[in-house]
Design a protein around this motif. Structure first.
Motif, mmCIF file in Angstrom:
data_model
loop_
_atom_site.group_PDB
_atom_site.id
_atom_site.type_symbol
_atom_site.label_atom_id
_atom_site.label_comp_id
_atom_site.label_asym_id
_atom_site.label_seq_id
_atom_site.Cartn_x
_atom_site.Cartn_y
_atom_site.Cartn_z
ATOM 1 N N ALA A 143 0.862 -1.403 -0.135
ATOM 2 C CA ALA A 143 0.040 -0.210 0.205
ATOM 3 C C ALA A 143 0.848 1.372 -0.075
ATOM 4 O O ALA A 143 0.422 2.264 -0.495
ATOM 5 N N TYR A 144 1.968 1.218 0.735
ATOM 6 C CA TYR A 144 2.944 2.330 0.871
ATOM 7 C C TYR A 144 3.947 2.433 -0.232
ATOM 8 O O TYR A 144 4.810 3.130 -0.147
ATOM 9 N N ARG A 145 3.944 1.614 -1.255
ATOM 10 C CA ARG A 145 5.083 1.297 -2.234
ATOM 11 C C ARG A 145 6.401 1.204 -1.556
ATOM 12 O O ARG A 145 7.248 1.728 -2.332
ATOM 13 N N VAL A 146 6.469 0.536 -0.637
ATOM 14 C CA VAL A 146 7.735 0.318 -0.145
ATOM 15 C C VAL A 146 8.425 -0.801 -0.844
ATOM 16 O O VAL A 146 7.994 -1.945 -0.994
ATOM 17 N N TYR A 147 9.721 -0.569 -0.894
ATOM 18 C CA TYR A 147 10.538 -1.881 -1.550
ATOM 19 C C TYR A 147 11.354 -2.377 -0.393
ATOM 20 O O TYR A 147 11.930 -1.538 0.464
ATOM 21 N N ALA A 148 11.158 -3.616 0.005
ATOM 22 C CA ALA A 148 11.675 -4.366 1.135
ATOM 23 C C ALA A 148 11.976 -5.748 0.416
ATOM 24 O O ALA A 148 11.177 -6.577 -0.097
ATOM 25 N N ALA A 149 13.088 -6.424 0.354
ATOM 26 C CA ALA A 149 13.600 -7.635 0.118
ATOM 27 C C ALA A 149 14.839 -8.158 0.981
ATOM 28 O O ALA A 149 15.854 -7.137 1.324
ATOM 29 N N LYS A 150 14.912 -9.422 1.215
ATOM 30 C CA LYS A 150 16.262 -9.883 1.993
ATOM 31 C C LYS A 150 17.297 -9.744 1.216
ATOM 32 O O LYS A 150 17.315 -9.933 -0.201
ATOM 33 N N ALA A 151 18.441 -9.058 1.493
ATOM 34 C CA ALA A 151 19.668 -8.970 0.936
ATOM 35 C C ALA A 151 20.233 -10.439 0.319
ATOM 36 O O ALA A 151 19.983 -11.308 0.770
ATOM 37 N N PRO A 152 20.723 -10.251 -0.899
ATOM 38 C CA PRO A 152 21.537 -11.276 -1.281
ATOM 39 C C PRO A 152 22.430 -12.064 -0.339
ATOM 40 O O PRO A 152 23.230 -11.367 0.269
ATOM 41 N N GLY A 153 22.363 -13.395 -0.301
ATOM 42 C CA GLY A 153 23.187 -14.174 0.572
ATOM 43 C C GLY A 153 22.378 -14.528 1.763
ATOM 44 O O GLY A 153 22.922 -15.327 2.722
ATOM 45 N N TRP A 154 21.241 -14.328 1.854
ATOM 46 C CA TRP A 154 20.278 -14.352 3.017
ATOM 47 C C TRP A 154 20.176 -16.016 3.126
ATOM 48 O O TRP A 154 20.180 -16.390 4.383
ATOM 49 N N GLU A 155 20.103 -16.829 2.288
ATOM 50 C CA GLU A 155 20.209 -18.187 2.433
ATOM 51 C C GLU A 155 21.201 -18.729 3.253
ATOM 52 O O GLU A 155 20.799 -19.745 4.030
ATOM 53 N N LYS A 156 22.347 -18.231 3.263
ATOM 54 C CA LYS A 156 23.652 -18.675 3.879
ATOM 55 C C LYS A 156 23.535 -17.947 5.271
ATOM 56 O O LYS A 156 24.634 -17.982 6.019
ATOM 57 N N ALA A 157 23.016 -17.052 5.596
ATOM 58 C CA ALA A 157 23.199 -15.846 6.811
ATOM 59 C C ALA A 157 22.349 -16.530 7.951
ATOM 60 O O ALA A 157 22.659 -15.889 8.993
#
Ligand code: NI
Length: 201
Positions: A143-157
């Motif tokens: 609704a607020y047009r926010v961009y949010a995503a886990k940073a690359p490498g999250w699978e190993k983090a």
């Protein structure tokens, strides 16, 4: 490694610019110089506050809102922006009573209400933290047009992943309508002056 970090920052910046574009359009539109924007910033959400109580967007009608989307594990940007929001609120004087500050997590997997309660208290006694299920948070983020995503490498983090996210302090009026979005680099005095022009005090 360094290269990919720069690339991620670049991507987040582009996403931020896209959001800024929508916001600039809305601001021009509200001045009546352009046709209605296709999509507004803001809208209904159903979240859970840091006391564990259900919180609807409509619960806050009658108050202006300052809303920041981020996550409590953020190492840099979120604490900076929440500090700015708290300082701006304190500079409003009596008009601060008309404003409710909100911090909405983009990381519901880790930011449960108890964790949010500990965190918001670091910034302002009136700051309310909102969390919820991933599906509930996704509604607000969209609704607020926010961009949010886990940073690359999250699978190993493991549990220590970072989030990439856009960063604006949204100002919504007492009817829930978008007024402005303050970008990173705004000052507490600048934000407060702009709000006082409308709220008085
Ligand atoms: Ni952050």
């Amino acid at each position: 490694m360094l290269q990919s970090r720069f690339f991620r920052v670049f991507l987040a910046s582009v996403a931020g610019l896209a959001v800024a574009g929508v916001i600039a359009w809305l601001q021009i539109d509200s001045a009546g110089k352009m046709p209605p924007a296709p999509a507004a910033v803001g809208g209904p959400f159903e979240l859970v506050d840091h006391a564990g109580k259900k919180a609807l967007d409509s619960d806050f009608r009658g108050k202006h809102l300052l809303i920041y989307f981020g996550y409590t594990y953020c190492p840099d940007v979120c604490p900076t922006e929440l500090t700015l929001m708290a300082q701006a609120l304190d500079r409003l004087g009596p008009a601060a009573d008309k404003v409710q500050p909100l911090f909405i997590t983009i990381d519901p997997e880790r930011d449960d209400p108890a964790h949010m309660a500990d965190y918001v208290g670091l910034f302002h006694p009136r700051l309310i933290g909102l969390s919820g299920s991933p599906a509930q948070v996704a509604v607000a983020v969209k609704a607020y047009r926010v961009y949010a995503a886990k940073a690359p490498g999250w699978e190993k983090a493991g549990k220590d992943y970072l989030m990439d996210h856009s960063s604006f302090i949204y100002w919504m009026d007492d009817a829930g309508k978008f007024v402005a979005a303050f970008p990173a680099g705004s000052t507490p005095d600048g934000v407060a002056a702009r709000m006082k022009a409308r709220l008085g005090g």
